[in-house]
Design an enzyme around this catalytic site. Structure first.
Site, PDB file in Angstrom:
ATOM      1  N   THR A 208       2.126   5.561   5.485  1.00 59.36           N
ATOM      2  CA  THR A 208       2.697   4.520   4.621  1.00 59.36           C
ATOM      3  C   THR A 208       1.949   3.210   4.845  1.00 59.36           C
ATOM      4  O   THR A 208       0.861   3.203   5.436  1.00 59.36           O
ATOM      5  CB  THR A 208       4.220   4.373   4.867  1.00 59.36           C
ATOM      6  OG1 THR A 208       4.787   3.554   3.848  1.00 59.36           O
ATOM      7  CG2 THR A 208       4.532   3.763   6.226  1.00 59.36           C
ATOM      8  N   ASN A 209       2.502   2.092   4.381  1.00 56.97           N
ATOM      9  CA  ASN A 209       1.849   0.790   4.557  1.00 56.97           C
ATOM     10  C   ASN A 209       2.901  -0.274   4.840  1.00 56.97           C
ATOM     11  O   ASN A 209       4.083   0.022   4.914  1.00 56.97           O
ATOM     12  CB  ASN A 209       1.020   0.447   3.311  1.00 56.97           C
ATOM     13  CG  ASN A 209       1.871   0.481   2.055  1.00 56.97           C
ATOM     14  OD1 ASN A 209       2.829  -0.268   1.927  1.00 56.97           O
ATOM     15  ND2 ASN A 209       1.540   1.383   1.145  1.00 56.97           N
ATOM     16  N   ARG A 210       2.459  -1.511   4.973  1.00 53.72           N
ATOM     17  CA  ARG A 210       3.354  -2.572   5.442  1.00 53.72           C
ATOM     18  C   ARG A 210       4.113  -3.278   4.325  1.00 53.72           C
ATOM     19  O   ARG A 210       4.665  -4.350   4.534  1.00 53.72           O
ATOM     20  CB  ARG A 210       2.554  -3.629   6.215  1.00 53.72           C
ATOM     21  CG  ARG A 210       1.984  -3.119   7.505  1.00 53.72           C
ATOM     22  CD  ARG A 210       1.349  -4.269   8.276  1.00 53.72           C
ATOM     23  NE  ARG A 210       0.522  -3.758   9.351  1.00 53.72           N
ATOM     24  CZ  ARG A 210       0.987  -3.321  10.498  1.00 53.72           C
ATOM     25  NH1 ARG A 210       2.291  -3.330  10.726  1.00 53.72           N
ATOM     26  NH2 ARG A 210       0.168  -2.860  11.427  1.00 53.72           N
ATOM     27  N   SER A 211       4.140  -2.725   3.135  1.00 55.49           N
ATOM     28  CA  SER A 211       4.834  -3.404   2.032  1.00 55.49           C
ATOM     29  C   SER A 211       6.305  -3.628   2.376  1.00 55.49           C
ATOM     30  O   SER A 211       6.988  -2.726   2.841  1.00 55.49           O
ATOM     31  CB  SER A 211       4.734  -2.557   0.768  1.00 55.49           C
ATOM     32  OG  SER A 211       5.532  -3.129  -0.241  1.00 55.49           O
ATOM     33  N   ALA A 277       3.014  -1.105  -3.460  1.00 62.17           N
ATOM     34  CA  ALA A 277       1.820  -0.755  -2.695  1.00 62.17           C
ATOM     35  C   ALA A 277       1.795   0.773  -2.627  1.00 62.17           C
ATOM     36  O   ALA A 277       2.336   1.385  -1.711  1.00 62.17           O
ATOM     37  CB  ALA A 277       1.884  -1.369  -1.308  1.00 62.17           C
TER      38      ALA A 277
END
Ligand code: C5P
Length: 404
Positions: A208-211, A277
């Site tokens: 995943t990502n930091r959104s 994101a």
């Protein structure tokens, strides 16, 4: 652009134990920029002091009808109000409103009101379900009064049932939504995606990502504030964010799920704002069992479907959505990469942000973005809150939809 800003709101408080929650509502309305005129019934004064409200609103609180100025006052209060909200509205006050009684300043003000009237019923026991109360509500609804709640839950007596006043944040949301009607995006359907996606690796792990989802939620709120019908497609967010009142929310997990939902909604959308994101790649294989640490895997990745590319293709055939806004979060060569994205994804507008800046991008409350236009124009915006960025982007969307 918050539709409560500068509005004159009469907050009528009647005699109910939920009167303490009206203090929170008065505070929230004031913080939202409204000029709040509080009118207390005599019953309300037994539960809460006028001083609480005057301290919160910075304005005089109105109580008695029997003062020199009150008769002039009530007409002014009611007539000049952009909205009258009675919260909590007791069974007694509800009944008075239904027959048009005006025996105190609160009911008199409601009778003099020219703008929309909202009531948030609050009552204990079976009073809400009583046929008399239901008939009164029916009369009020037919007359155009908007009834907010009540909610079901535990009441002061310990009974559980329908009769709890709606939470102040929800009442505020409903007022905000109602006052936004007729705005420049009225009749328009805006789709907003927010948050990150999660691409599973095995039953417990994912990429995943930091959104945080904050910018996307702010965009949805800004679109609602302009009167739009809003669909909000939400992936993973850093914290549970409250859904803006009025937004039709769909939760998704993966890029593939987001693609399916967004492509479906885009068919009827006037504008699509892809603030999510979306993961650009995912594990080629999802393991059915949890991967054991003794057998360290070689991760093989594959691209996810590019949602904006698929939207661009469909748009060429159908002409919908008329406006497509993309985001670019870049850590290097911001403008060059953003220009490339704008062209490749055939966007109406691209919002680029440099995620290496400490005050912009993921997780923080502020953002510093640059808007890129298809004709080559580059429009850098100053450091702003995410709500302000959202308002700035939506102002451009209005211009694009109006053909500007
Ligand atoms: O290519 P990149 O992910 O940097 O592009 C960012 C923009 O493209 C964002 O608006 C994002 O929502 C969108 N996107 C997409 N489908 C993907 C990846 C990103 O629509 N698979």
């Amino acid at each position: 652009m918050n539709p409560l800003q500068g509005k004159r709101i009469v907050l009528g408080v009647s005699g109910s134990v939920a009167a303490y929650k009206a203090a929170d509502l008065a505070s929230k309305l004031t913080q939202a920029g409204a000029q709040v005129e509080v009118v207390l019934s005599e019953g309300a004064e037994h539960f809460i002091a006028p001083l609480t409200f005057s301290a919160l609103t910075g304005r005089r609180v109105h109580t008695s009808l029997w003062t020199d100025e009150a008769h002039v006052l009530h007409v002014g209060l009611g007539e000049g109000a952009d909205a009258v909200v009675i919260a909590p509205c007791s069974a007694n006050t509800l009944a008075k409103l239904a027959v048009g009684l005006a025996d105190n300043l609160l009911t008199l003000t409601a009778l003099a009101a020219r703008g929309p009237v909202f009531v948030a019923p609050a009552m204990d026991g079976g009073m809400f379900e009583h046929p008399a109360t239901q008939a009164n509500l029916q009369i009020l609804r037919q007359r155009g009064v908007r009834v907010l709640g009540p909610a079901r839950g535990r009441m002061a007596s310990g009974l559980v049932g329908w009769g709890r006043m709606l939470e102040p944040a929800e009442i505020l949301g409903q007022l905000r939504l109602a006052l936004a009607q007729g705005g420049p995006l009225s009749g328009r359907h805006v789709v907003v995606s927010a948050g990150g996606t999660q691409e599973p690796l095995d039953p417990v792990r994912y990429l995943t990502n930091r959104s945080s989802g904050k910018q996307g939620f702010a965009l949805a709120q800004a679109a609602l504030d302009l009167g739009a019908r809003v669909s909000l497609v939400v992936g993973a967010t850093a914290a549970a964010l409250p859904t803006p009142t009025g937004a039709e929310r769909t939760d998704v997990v993966t890029a593939a799920q987001m693609a399916e939902v967004v492509l479906q909604l885009a068919q009827t959308a006037d504008a699509l704002i892809m603030a999510a994101a979306v993961a650009d790649f995912r594990p080629r294989q999802v393991q059915a069992q949890k991967i054991k640490k003794e057998r360290l895997p070689q991760l093989e990745l594959e691209p996810t479907p590019d949602i904006l590319l698929a939207v661009a293709e469909a748009r060429q055939r159908t002409g919908r959505p008329r406006v497509v806004v993309g985001f670019a979060a870049e850590s290097e060569n911001l403008l060059a990469n953003a220009q490339d994205k704008l062209k490749r994804k055939r966007l109406s507008l691209l919002v680029a942000n440099d995620i290496t800046a400490p005050d912009a991008g993921f997780a923080v409350e502020t953002n510093r973005v640059t808007l890129l236009w298809p004709d080559g124009r580059v429009e850098p915006l100053p450091l702003m809150t995410k709500s302000e960025v959202a308002e700035a982007v939506l102002a451009r969307v209005v211009g694009l939809l109006e053909g500007g």
